[in-house]
Design a protein around this motif. Structure first.
Motif: not given
Length: 75
Positions: A54-73
Motif C-alpha cells: 500500500s502507499p503507507k507501506g503495508e504489505v499484503y501477501v495472498a496465500d493460494s493454498v490456505n486461501a488467506s491474505v496476511q497484512k504486515f505492518v
C-alpha cells in the motif's frame, strides 16, 4: 520459487512460493529482511503467491493454498 514482486522506489518485496517467505530486498537484489515459513499460522504460508504494497507501506501477501491474505505492518 519467486512468485510475485513489488518494486518500489527504495525496496523490492518478493514472496517465495512454497518456501513460504516474504523477503525485503534492496534495489540491487540483496536480501535485507526475511520472514515466514511453510504452515497455516500467522506469518506462515501454504504458498505465498501474490504481494501488494500500500502507499503507507503495508504489505499484503495472498496465500493460494490456505486461501488467506496476511497484512504486515512496520512497528
Amino acid at each position: 520459487m519467486p512468485a510475485s514482486l513489488d518494486i518500489g522506489p527504495q525496496n523490492i518485496f518478493m514472496v517465495n512460493g512454497f518456501a513460504g517467505q516474504l523477503l525485503k530486498l534492496d534495489l540491487d537484489g540483496r536480501v535485507l529482511a526475511a520472514t515466514g515459513k511453510p504452515g497455516k499460522g500467522l506469518g506462515e504460508f501454504g504458498e505465498a503467491h501474490m504481494i501488494a504494497v500500500s502507499p503507507k507501506g503495508e504489505v499484503y501477501v495472498a496465500d493460494s493454498v490456505n486461501a488467506s491474505v496476511q497484512k504486515f505492518v512496520r512497528k
